[in-house]
Scaffold this motif. Structure first.
Motif, PDB file in Angstrom:
ATOM      1  N   THR A   1      98.343  18.648  26.578  1.00 28.85           N
ATOM      2  CA  THR A   1      99.172  19.849  26.655  1.00 28.85           C
ATOM      3  C   THR A   1     100.570  19.584  26.106  1.00 28.85           C
ATOM      4  OG1 THR A   1      99.849  19.329  28.922  1.00 28.85           O
ATOM      5  CG2 THR A   1      97.917  20.745  28.645  1.00 28.85           C
ATOM      6  N   GLY A   2     101.253  20.650  25.717  1.00 26.51           N
ATOM      7  CA  GLY A   2     102.623  20.553  25.228  1.00 26.51           C
ATOM      8  C   GLY A   2     103.484  21.583  25.923  1.00 26.51           C
ATOM      9  N   ILE A   3     104.729  21.712  25.465  1.00 23.85           N
ATOM     10  CA  ILE A   3     105.663  22.675  26.044  1.00 23.85           C
ATOM     11  C   ILE A   3     106.248  23.524  24.921  1.00 23.85           C
ATOM     12  CG2 ILE A   3     107.797  22.999  27.364  1.00 23.85           C
ATOM     13  CD1 ILE A   3     107.246  20.308  28.706  1.00 23.85           C
ATOM     14  N   ALA A   4     106.304  24.822  25.165  1.00 17.16           N
ATOM     15  CA  ALA A   4     106.828  25.747  24.155  1.00 17.16           C
ATOM     16  C   ALA A   4     107.652  26.842  24.832  1.00 17.16           C
ATOM     17  CB  ALA A   4     105.689  26.363  23.356  1.00 17.16           C
ATOM     18  N   GLN A   5     108.437  27.538  24.040  1.00 15.11           N
ATOM     19  CA  GLN A   5     109.220  28.682  24.506  1.00 15.11           C
ATOM     20  C   GLN A   5     108.983  29.852  23.573  1.00 15.11           C
ATOM     21  OE1 GLN A   5     113.193  26.837  24.382  1.00 15.11           O
ATOM     22  NE2 GLN A   5     113.476  27.511  26.487  1.00 15.11           N
ATOM     23  N   LYS A   6     108.780  31.020  24.170  1.00 13.02           N
ATOM     24  CA  LYS A   6     108.730  32.222  23.338  1.00 13.02           C
ATOM     25  C   LYS A   6     110.168  32.668  23.122  1.00 13.02           C
ATOM     26  CE  LYS A   6     106.573  36.641  22.509  1.00 13.02           C
ATOM     27  NZ  LYS A   6     105.545  37.630  22.889  1.00 13.02           N
ATOM     28  N   SER A   7     110.667  32.473  21.926  1.00 13.47           N
ATOM     29  CA  SER A   7     112.082  32.735  21.661  1.00 13.47           C
ATOM     30  C   SER A   7     112.314  33.772  20.572  1.00 13.47           C
ATOM     31  CB  SER A   7     112.782  31.432  21.259  1.00 13.47           C
ATOM     32  OG  SER A   7     112.136  30.864  20.140  1.00 13.47           O
ATOM     33  N   LYS A   8     111.248  34.168  19.879  1.00 13.58           N
ATOM     34  CA  LYS A   8     111.401  35.140  18.786  1.00 13.58           C
ATOM     35  C   LYS A   8     111.462  36.559  19.379  1.00 13.58           C
ATOM     36  CE  LYS A   8     110.630  31.606  16.054  1.00 13.58           C
ATOM     37  NZ  LYS A   8     109.419  31.443  15.272  1.00 13.58           N
ATOM     38  N   SER A   9     112.339  37.379  18.843  1.00 13.03           N
ATOM     39  CA  SER A   9     112.523  38.725  19.382  1.00 13.03           C
ATOM     40  C   SER A   9     111.292  39.603  19.147  1.00 13.03           C
ATOM     41  CB  SER A   9     113.770  39.384  18.791  1.00 13.03           C
ATOM     42  OG  SER A   9     113.662  39.498  17.396  1.00 13.03           O
ATOM     43  N   VAL A  10     111.177  40.653  19.965  1.00 11.62           N
ATOM     44  CA  VAL A  10     110.045  41.589  19.893  1.00 11.62           C
ATOM     45  C   VAL A  10     110.586  43.014  19.933  1.00 11.62           C
ATOM     46  CG1 VAL A  10     108.497  39.989  21.091  1.00 11.62           C
ATOM     47  CG2 VAL A  10     109.749  41.711  22.414  1.00 11.62           C
ATOM     48  N   TYR A  11     109.730  43.965  19.567  1.00 19.26           N
ATOM     49  CA  TYR A  11     110.027  45.375  19.790  1.00 19.26           C
ATOM     50  C   TYR A  11     109.295  45.812  21.056  1.00 19.26           C
ATOM     51  CZ  TYR A  11     111.689  45.602  14.940  1.00 19.26           C
ATOM     52  OH  TYR A  11     112.371  45.400  13.767  1.00 19.26           O
ATOM     53  N   ALA A  12     109.866  46.765  21.766  1.00 20.63           N
ATOM     54  CA  ALA A  12     109.190  47.267  22.964  1.00 20.63           C
ATOM     55  C   ALA A  12     109.626  48.701  23.256  1.00 20.63           C
ATOM     56  CB  ALA A  12     109.489  46.376  24.167  1.00 20.63           C
ATOM     57  N   ARG A  13     108.752  49.419  23.919  1.00 25.94           N
ATOM     58  CA  ARG A  13     109.044  50.783  24.362  1.00 25.94           C
ATOM     59  C   ARG A  13     108.416  50.988  25.724  1.00 25.94           C
ATOM     60  NH1 ARG A  13     104.375  53.607  24.310  1.00 25.94           N
ATOM     61  NH2 ARG A  13     102.757  53.044  22.781  1.00 25.94           N
ATOM     62  N   LEU A  14     108.922  51.944  26.460  1.00 32.55           N
ATOM     63  CA  LEU A  14     108.311  52.273  27.746  1.00 32.55           C
ATOM     64  C   LEU A  14     106.934  52.884  27.509  1.00 32.55           C
ATOM     65  CD1 LEU A  14     111.283  53.730  29.811  1.00 32.55           C
ATOM     66  CD2 LEU A  14     109.838  51.786  30.472  1.00 32.55           C
ATOM     67  N   ALA A  15     105.971  52.449  28.297  1.00 29.95           N
ATOM     68  CA  ALA A  15     104.612  52.992  28.188  1.00 29.95           C
ATOM     69  C   ALA A  15     104.535  54.328  28.916  1.00 29.95           C
ATOM     70  CB  ALA A  15     103.616  52.009  28.781  1.00 29.95           C
ATOM     71  N   ALA A  16     103.700  55.198  28.421  1.00 31.49           N
ATOM     72  CA  ALA A  16     103.425  56.447  29.133  1.00 31.49           C
ATOM     73  C   ALA A  16     102.461  56.143  30.269  1.00 31.49           C
ATOM     74  CB  ALA A  16     102.804  57.463  28.175  1.00 31.49           C
ATOM     75  N   PRO A  17     102.712  56.633  31.474  1.00 27.88           N
ATOM     76  CA  PRO A  17     101.787  56.381  32.587  1.00 27.88           C
ATOM     77  C   PRO A  17     100.361  56.750  32.199  1.00 27.88           C
ATOM     78  CG  PRO A  17     103.788  57.418  33.389  1.00 27.88           C
ATOM     79  CD  PRO A  17     103.871  57.453  31.885  1.00 27.88           C
ATOM     80  N   GLY A  18      99.444  55.833  32.453  1.00 29.57           N
ATOM     81  CA  GLY A  18      98.048  56.054  32.109  1.00 29.57           C
ATOM     82  C   GLY A  18      97.666  55.582  30.722  1.00 29.57           C
ATOM     83  N   GLU A  19      98.645  55.210  29.913  1.00 30.32           N
ATOM     84  CA  GLU A  19      98.380  54.758  28.547  1.00 30.32           C
ATOM     85  C   GLU A  19      97.614  53.438  28.556  1.00 30.32           C
ATOM     86  OE1 GLU A  19     100.898  53.961  24.375  1.00 30.32           O
ATOM     87  OE2 GLU A  19     101.959  54.314  26.276  1.00 30.32           O
ATOM     88  N   ILE A  20      96.653  53.313  27.670  1.00 29.96           N
ATOM     89  CA  ILE A  20      95.852  52.090  27.536  1.00 29.96           C
ATOM     90  C   ILE A  20      96.140  51.482  26.159  1.00 29.96           C
ATOM     91  CG2 ILE A  20      93.511  51.162  27.340  1.00 29.96           C
ATOM     92  CD1 ILE A  20      92.662  53.300  29.382  1.00 29.96           C
ATOM     93  N   ILE A  21      96.456  50.190  26.160  1.00 27.41           N
ATOM     94  CA  ILE A  21      96.821  49.512  24.919  1.00 27.41           C
ATOM     95  C   ILE A  21      95.725  48.523  24.518  1.00 27.41           C
ATOM     96  CG2 ILE A  21      98.495  47.991  23.784  1.00 27.41           C
ATOM     97  CD1 ILE A  21      99.541  50.803  24.408  1.00 27.41           C
ATOM     98  N   LYS A  22      95.281  48.642  23.272  1.00 22.73           N
ATOM     99  CA  LYS A  22      94.351  47.673  22.697  1.00 22.73           C
ATOM    100  C   LYS A  22      95.151  46.639  21.915  1.00 22.73           C
ATOM    101  CE  LYS A  22      89.903  49.943  21.831  1.00 22.73           C
ATOM    102  NZ  LYS A  22      88.964  50.331  20.758  1.00 22.73           N
ATOM    103  N   THR A  23      94.985  45.379  22.267  1.00 25.57           N
ATOM    104  CA  THR A  23      95.633  44.310  21.506  1.00 25.57           C
ATOM    105  C   THR A  23      94.687  43.916  20.382  1.00 25.57           C
ATOM    106  OG1 THR A  23      96.792  43.529  23.475  1.00 25.57           O
ATOM    107  CG2 THR A  23      96.632  41.995  21.624  1.00 25.57           C
ATOM    108  N   ILE A  24      95.051  44.262  19.156  1.00 24.54           N
ATOM    109  CA  ILE A  24      94.196  44.032  17.992  1.00 24.54           C
ATOM    110  C   ILE A  24      94.871  43.031  17.060  1.00 24.54           C
ATOM    111  CG2 ILE A  24      93.061  45.095  16.004  1.00 24.54           C
ATOM    112  CD1 ILE A  24      93.077  47.740  17.583  1.00 24.54           C
ATOM    113  N   ILE A  25      94.171  41.945  16.765  1.00 26.78           N
ATOM    114  CA  ILE A  25      94.688  40.915  15.881  1.00 26.78           C
ATOM    115  C   ILE A  25      94.080  41.099  14.490  1.00 26.78           C
ATOM    116  CG2 ILE A  25      94.937  38.432  15.495  1.00 26.78           C
ATOM    117  CD1 ILE A  25      96.364  39.444  17.994  1.00 26.78           C
ATOM    118  N   LYS A  26      94.929  41.166  13.504  1.00 23.54           N
ATOM    119  CA  LYS A  26      94.500  41.353  12.113  1.00 23.54           C
ATOM    120  C   LYS A  26      93.502  40.267  11.705  1.00 23.54           C
ATOM    121  CE  LYS A  26      96.646  41.510   7.498  1.00 23.54           C
ATOM    122  NZ  LYS A  26      97.956  41.410   6.812  1.00 23.54           N
ATOM    123  N   GLY A  27      92.356  40.684  11.196  1.00 26.83           N
ATOM    124  CA  GLY A  27      91.340  39.745  10.747  1.00 26.83           C
ATOM    125  C   GLY A  27      90.476  39.170  11.845  1.00 26.83           C
TER     126      GLY A  27
END
Length: 205
Positions: free
Chosen positions: A49-75
């Motif tokens: 095992t190793g050690i890492a930090q998530k340090s790169k910025s992200v975009y985010a928005r408030l979810a609508a109650p009841g909203e379902i998100i599919k995490t889809i990876i290209k390819g």
């Protein structure tokens, strides 16, 4: 004309079948499931095992109650389907063209643990830009010789792990585990201590 009409009716009936027959979560049942706690502990004991930090910025928005998100990876395809969002949950979008800038749902309490206050952006309407708090994460790279398997993540969802994918364990939450696709990991994390790669599938659970 009657033959053509019947053909069109048959086509309309058959076209939705692949979509109906394919359920991402149900499709995971074809893979063996491993105890991720035992699996990760074995990796640590072998010094993999190793050690890492998530340090790169992200975009985010408030979810609508009841909203379902599919995490889809290209390819790759669908990684996980979220539970319905609750009030105050957030939809996070990684800034990673290699993965298609995948989105995922983060619970309100967890979101505020992992991200600083937002910075406004004009280039992406309805989204804010957030910088991670940089929590320390233990990580492990699934061996290239390992056959695909599933595990139950910290949100109670079954996720698929493939050779080369990453298992994350927050240092401050040793009972919490989740999966990060390899493309997304190297795009969004900084490695502090490099994990050694295993040359075989070391775990049998």
């Amino acid at each position: 004309m009657n033959k053509q009409s019947n053909y069109l009716k048959l086509l309309l009936i058959l076209l939705p079948l692949p979509a109906l027959a394919y359920d991402e979560q149900a499709s995971l049942e074809q893979y063996p499931t491993k105890d991720i706690v035992v699996y990760f502990k074995q990796a640590q004991q072998k010094g993999l095992t190793g050690i890492a930090q998530k340090s790169k910025s992200v975009y985010a928005r408030l979810a609508a109650p009841g909203e379902i998100i599919k995490t889809i990876i290209k390819g790759v395809g669908t990684e996980v389907i979220s539970s319905p969002a609750e009030e105050g949950d957030w939809v996070v979008e990684n800034i990673c063209p290699a993965t298609g800038n995948e989105q995922y749902l983060v619970e309100k309490a967890k979101f505020h643990q992992y991200y600083h206050d937002p910075v406004t952006v004009s280039s992406k309407p309805n989204y804010l830009r957030f910088i991670p708090t940089g929590k320390m994460m233990n990580y492990f790279i699934v061996p290239e010789t390992e056959s695909a398997f599933t595990f139950i993540n910290s949100w109670g969802k079954k996720q698929l792990l493939r050779a080369g994918d990453i298992v994350i364990q927050p240092v401050s939450q040793p009972q919490s585990f989740y999966h990060v696709p390899k493309q997304s990991f190297f795009c969004t994390y900084n490695i502090l201590v490099t994990a050694h790669k295993s040359s075989n599938n070391f775990a049998s659970n």
